[in-house]
Design a protein around this motif. Sequence first.
Motif, PDB file in Angstrom:
ATOM      1  N   LEU A  56      64.250 -32.602  98.896  1.00  0.00           N
ATOM      2  CA  LEU A  56      64.841 -31.948  97.735  1.00  0.00           C
ATOM      3  C   LEU A  56      65.411 -30.577  98.108  1.00  0.00           C
ATOM      4  CD1 LEU A  56      65.261 -31.875  94.622  1.00  0.00           C
ATOM      5  CD2 LEU A  56      62.910 -31.054  94.413  1.00  0.00           C
ATOM      6  N   VAL A  57      66.733 -30.452  98.003  1.00  0.00           N
ATOM      7  CA  VAL A  57      67.411 -29.170  98.192  1.00  0.00           C
ATOM      8  C   VAL A  57      67.661 -28.591  96.805  1.00  0.00           C
ATOM      9  CG1 VAL A  57      69.501 -28.025  99.007  1.00  0.00           C
ATOM     10  CG2 VAL A  57      68.521 -29.909 100.326  1.00  0.00           C
ATOM     11  N   SER A  58      67.117 -27.394  96.532  1.00  0.00           N
ATOM     12  CA  SER A  58      67.210 -26.824  95.189  1.00  0.00           C
ATOM     13  C   SER A  58      67.925 -25.487  95.219  1.00  0.00           C
ATOM     14  CB  SER A  58      65.817 -26.657  94.589  1.00  0.00           C
ATOM     15  OG  SER A  58      65.297 -27.913  94.224  1.00  0.00           O
ATOM     16  N   LEU A  59      68.839 -25.322  94.274  1.00  0.00           N
ATOM     17  CA  LEU A  59      69.712 -24.155  94.240  1.00  0.00           C
ATOM     18  C   LEU A  59      69.608 -23.447  92.896  1.00  0.00           C
ATOM     19  CD1 LEU A  59      72.783 -26.087  95.678  1.00  0.00           C
ATOM     20  CD2 LEU A  59      71.278 -24.574  96.980  1.00  0.00           C
ATOM     21  N   GLY A  60      69.680 -22.115  92.929  1.00  0.00           N
ATOM     22  CA  GLY A  60      69.668 -21.345  91.697  1.00  0.00           C
ATOM     23  C   GLY A  60      68.361 -20.615  91.481  1.00  0.00           C
ATOM     24  N   VAL A  61      68.363 -19.742  90.504  1.00  0.00           N
ATOM     25  CA  VAL A  61      67.200 -18.916  90.207  1.00  0.00           C
ATOM     26  C   VAL A  61      66.002 -19.804  89.877  1.00  0.00           C
ATOM     27  CG1 VAL A  61      67.900 -18.651  87.776  1.00  0.00           C
ATOM     28  CG2 VAL A  61      66.416 -16.934  88.846  1.00  0.00           C
ATOM     29  N   SER A  62      64.866 -19.512  90.470  1.00  0.00           N
ATOM     30  CA  SER A  62      63.549 -20.159  90.257  1.00  0.00           C
ATOM     31  C   SER A  62      63.465 -21.601  90.735  1.00  0.00           C
ATOM     32  CB  SER A  62      63.102 -20.080  88.787  1.00  0.00           C
ATOM     33  OG  SER A  62      63.825 -20.996  87.982  1.00  0.00           O
ATOM     34  N   ALA A  63      64.519 -22.165  91.335  1.00  0.00           N
ATOM     35  CA  ALA A  63      64.521 -23.573  91.745  1.00  0.00           C
ATOM     36  C   ALA A  63      63.552 -23.808  92.904  1.00  0.00           C
ATOM     37  CB  ALA A  63      65.928 -23.998  92.150  1.00  0.00           C
ATOM     38  N   ILE A  64      62.920 -24.993  92.904  1.00  0.00           N
ATOM     39  CA  ILE A  64      61.921 -25.347  93.919  1.00  0.00           C
ATOM     40  C   ILE A  64      62.433 -26.488  94.785  1.00  0.00           C
ATOM     41  CG2 ILE A  64      59.531 -26.075  94.347  1.00  0.00           C
ATOM     42  CD1 ILE A  64      58.806 -25.084  91.561  1.00  0.00           C
ATOM     43  N   GLY A  65      62.451 -26.268  96.103  1.00  0.00           N
ATOM     44  CA  GLY A  65      62.838 -27.296  97.058  1.00  0.00           C
ATOM     45  C   GLY A  65      61.615 -27.918  97.712  1.00  0.00           C
ATOM     46  N   GLN A  66      61.839 -29.058  98.376  1.00  0.00           N
ATOM     47  CA  GLN A  66      60.706 -29.796  98.949  1.00  0.00           C
ATOM     48  C   GLN A  66      61.154 -30.603 100.162  1.00  0.00           C
ATOM     49  OE1 GLN A  66      59.021 -32.584  96.158  1.00  0.00           O
ATOM     50  NE2 GLN A  66      57.857 -33.676  97.710  1.00  0.00           N
ATOM     51  N   THR A  67      60.341 -30.551 101.206  1.00  0.00           N
ATOM     52  CA  THR A  67      60.483 -31.475 102.332  1.00  0.00           C
ATOM     53  C   THR A  67      59.174 -32.261 102.446  1.00  0.00           C
ATOM     54  OG1 THR A  67      59.586 -29.939 103.972  1.00  0.00           O
ATOM     55  CG2 THR A  67      61.956 -29.807 103.548  1.00  0.00           C
ATOM     56  N   ASP A  68      59.082 -33.069 103.481  1.00  0.00           N
ATOM     57  CA  ASP A  68      57.874 -33.870 103.662  1.00  0.00           C
ATOM     58  C   ASP A  68      56.626 -33.008 103.822  1.00  0.00           C
ATOM     59  OD1 ASP A  68      56.559 -36.393 104.017  1.00  0.00           O
ATOM     60  OD2 ASP A  68      56.343 -35.882 106.140  1.00  0.00           O
ATOM     61  N   ASP A  69      56.794 -31.782 104.341  1.00  0.00           N
ATOM     62  CA  ASP A  69      55.608 -30.977 104.651  1.00  0.00           C
ATOM     63  C   ASP A  69      55.676 -29.536 104.142  1.00  0.00           C
ATOM     64  OD1 ASP A  69      57.504 -29.989 106.372  1.00  0.00           O
ATOM     65  OD2 ASP A  69      56.513 -30.666 108.208  1.00  0.00           O
ATOM     66  N   ALA A  70      56.543 -29.272 103.157  1.00  0.00           N
ATOM     67  CA  ALA A  70      56.623 -27.907 102.614  1.00  0.00           C
ATOM     68  C   ALA A  70      57.262 -27.909 101.223  1.00  0.00           C
ATOM     69  CB  ALA A  70      57.436 -27.007 103.548  1.00  0.00           C
ATOM     70  N   TYR A  71      56.887 -26.879 100.438  1.00  0.00           N
ATOM     71  CA  TYR A  71      57.569 -26.564  99.182  1.00  0.00           C
ATOM     72  C   TYR A  71      58.006 -25.110  99.274  1.00  0.00           C
ATOM     73  CZ  TYR A  71      55.147 -30.648  97.162  1.00  0.00           C
ATOM     74  OH  TYR A  71      54.658 -31.911  96.905  1.00  0.00           O
ATOM     75  N   THR A  95      60.955 -16.813  97.656  1.00  0.00           N
ATOM     76  CA  THR A  95      59.860 -15.828  97.631  1.00  0.00           C
ATOM     77  C   THR A  95      58.483 -16.483  97.678  1.00  0.00           C
ATOM     78  OG1 THR A  95      59.908 -15.841  95.209  1.00  0.00           O
ATOM     79  CG2 THR A  95      61.188 -14.127  96.314  1.00  0.00           C
ATOM     80  N   LYS A  96      58.398 -17.772  97.286  1.00  0.00           N
ATOM     81  CA  LYS A  96      57.091 -18.445  97.240  1.00  0.00           C
ATOM     82  C   LYS A  96      57.194 -19.802  97.922  1.00  0.00           C
ATOM     83  CE  LYS A  96      56.657 -18.037  92.658  1.00  0.00           C
ATOM     84  NZ  LYS A  96      56.051 -18.042  91.307  1.00  0.00           N
ATOM     85  N   GLY A  97      56.053 -20.302  98.371  1.00  0.00           N
ATOM     86  CA  GLY A  97      56.063 -21.634  98.962  1.00  0.00           C
ATOM     87  C   GLY A  97      54.722 -21.966  99.580  1.00  0.00           C
ATOM     88  N   VAL A  98      54.660 -23.148 100.169  1.00  0.00           N
ATOM     89  CA  VAL A  98      53.426 -23.570 100.835  1.00  0.00           C
ATOM     90  C   VAL A  98      53.782 -24.593 101.910  1.00  0.00           C
ATOM     91  CG1 VAL A  98      52.951 -25.409  99.128  1.00  0.00           C
ATOM     92  CG2 VAL A  98      51.069 -24.457 100.456  1.00  0.00           C
ATOM     93  N   ASN A  99      53.121 -24.464 103.072  1.00  0.00           N
ATOM     94  CA  ASN A  99      53.231 -25.475 104.128  1.00  0.00           C
ATOM     95  C   ASN A  99      52.069 -26.449 103.960  1.00  0.00           C
ATOM     96  OD1 ASN A  99      55.461 -24.178 105.328  1.00  0.00           O
ATOM     97  ND2 ASN A  99      54.089 -22.729 106.351  1.00  0.00           N
ATOM     98  N   LEU A 100      52.364 -27.730 103.993  1.00  0.00           N
ATOM     99  CA  LEU A 100      51.340 -28.735 103.735  1.00  0.00           C
ATOM    100  C   LEU A 100      50.573 -29.098 104.999  1.00  0.00           C
ATOM    101  CD1 LEU A 100      53.191 -28.986 101.207  1.00  0.00           C
ATOM    102  CD2 LEU A 100      52.655 -31.417 101.192  1.00  0.00           C
ATOM    103  N   THR A 101      49.260 -29.137 104.874  1.00  0.00           N
ATOM    104  CA  THR A 101      48.421 -29.664 105.948  1.00  0.00           C
ATOM    105  C   THR A 101      48.471 -31.195 105.891  1.00  0.00           C
ATOM    106  OG1 THR A 101      46.466 -29.797 104.531  1.00  0.00           O
ATOM    107  CG2 THR A 101      46.847 -27.699 105.673  1.00  0.00           C
ATOM    108  N   ARG A 102      47.905 -31.847 106.898  1.00  0.00           N
ATOM    109  CA  ARG A 102      47.846 -33.314 106.851  1.00  0.00           C
ATOM    110  C   ARG A 102      47.003 -33.759 105.657  1.00  0.00           C
ATOM    111  NH1 ARG A 102      44.739 -37.674 109.097  1.00  0.00           N
ATOM    112  NH2 ARG A 102      46.068 -39.512 109.431  1.00  0.00           N
ATOM    113  N   ASP A 103      45.929 -33.018 105.378  1.00  0.00           N
ATOM    114  CA  ASP A 103      45.092 -33.369 104.223  1.00  0.00           C
ATOM    115  C   ASP A 103      45.875 -33.245 102.919  1.00  0.00           C
ATOM    116  OD1 ASP A 103      42.348 -33.835 102.967  1.00  0.00           O
ATOM    117  OD2 ASP A 103      42.902 -31.921 102.063  1.00  0.00           O
ATOM    118  N   ASP A 104      46.712 -32.210 102.791  1.00  0.00           N
ATOM    119  CA  ASP A 104      47.559 -32.074 101.601  1.00  0.00           C
ATOM    120  C   ASP A 104      48.461 -33.291 101.440  1.00  0.00           C
ATOM    121  OD1 ASP A 104      46.657 -29.505 100.882  1.00  0.00           O
ATOM    122  OD2 ASP A 104      48.189 -28.508 102.094  1.00  0.00           O
ATOM    123  N   ARG A 105      49.047 -33.732 102.531  1.00  0.00           N
ATOM    124  CA  ARG A 105      49.989 -34.858 102.469  1.00  0.00           C
ATOM    125  C   ARG A 105      49.271 -36.161 102.107  1.00  0.00           C
ATOM    126  NH1 ARG A 105      52.219 -35.380 107.823  1.00  0.00           N
ATOM    127  NH2 ARG A 105      53.799 -36.789 106.953  1.00  0.00           N
TER     128      ARG A 105
END
Length: 472
Positions: free
Chosen positions: A337-352, A374-384
């Motif tokens: 997910l490629v997200s554009l604009g104010v407050s938009a949230i993007g996503q890959t297989d291992d990050a938001y 400004t915000k995000g998280v990298n996913l661990t294997r357990d998260d996935r």
Amino acid sequence: MTSDPALKTQDSALPEFIWDDALIRRYDLSGPRYTSYPTAVEFNQNYPIEDMVKAAARSKASDRPLSLYTHLPFCAHLCYYCACNKVITKKRDKAMPYVERLLKEAAIQSRLFGANRPVTQLHWGGGTPTFLPKEVMEHLMAGYGELFNLQTGDDRDYSVEIDPREVDQDTLPTLWDLGFNRISLGVQDVNPEVQKAVNRIQPRDMTEAVLSEARRIGFRSINLDLIYGLPYQTPESFAETLEAVIEMSPDRLSVFSYAHLPDRFYPQTRIQSDTLPSPQQKLTILHNTINRLLEAGYEYIGMDHFAKPDDSLAVAQREGRLHRNFQGYTTHSECDLVSLGVSAIGQTDDAYFQNNHDLPSWEASIDAGQLAITKGVNLTRDDRIRRWVIGQLICQFRLDRQQFAAVWQEDLDRYFADEFSRLKPMVQDELIADDGSVLQVQPAGRLLIRAICQIFDLYRKEGASQRFSRII
């Protein structure tokens, strides 16, 4: 205890739906909606942009298709119930500077994610995307066409949120020409007293006219949004709204619960709490709504979503390939997910990763040629692993041990030994059944699916659920 085993969906492969007052009282606590896992409250408030760049590079190497989301925050009118990130203005000339910045941001993201990957899903949300004048919409989509590999095939899912009050004779033909093939109409309630109380005057014939024109042009999977729990709603008045909506016969319906949080969302201070239906009335409205929609031939997709049996959402659920992301339920599970604009949230297989909520700050970052994350998280294997399990439960209503082992090379019972012990009361209460090979959400558990999912949420284990809305 009240249950209604007569409520069945159209397809016999799907379990029937049962409403059980005692179980609802026991399990209707607060909890996430699981549009992501980990949820947004777990995002790091100082997420390094370099981490997002690395995640985008891994995504680019995977060559998966893309989903492209755009947040368009402008609204001409303030709806008092709204909790979205929005800008209320009558000045349409504000749209073009925002769109020019979106295209600057899109150019950066296109380089990071790869310009050649097929965009099989695209969504404009808001705010009110149709606030944009026709030429501004055309400019934005033309820019996207130069930066990304937009698709024209029938299997694309290009959707836009529409406020029927912001539609003129050119709007729908323009959106169709730009490549959109699916729309979602905001309705909320057709009752004039309710509409006046929330500052959203929208006559039924206005909604019907937009719906009819959309069908004539060729839009499919048309969705209508309703909200229950608004001022002056009663079980009787909402039943009348529902009949009007069933007559309109949308392909999909979203029936959201209004959460009255005036301390967090200033527009809601205009709503007097003594005009709201009581918690018991809200439950009655929901019970009657589910009952009536199933009777009318809709299938209960989950939580607050319904679809006709031949709609792609219902088909995907039957085939075990329904997915959930920040836009809700979707059929495109394979997309980053490629997200554009104010407050938009993007996503890959291992990050938001999420853009700045503050519009001037987002603008300043883009003007400086930088990403606004400004915000995000990298996913661990357990998260996935947990995200996959929660996704199976909330989308397919089942969790298959063999499938889990094949995907993750782990033993489900060993990996989730603690969770299975905490799941036992739900098995005893017949929210979920376990035959040794598959965990199957039962008829009484479908409405309480968020409570079931929370068992597998490591971050909720310590009981920090008070930051979320009630499950029902």
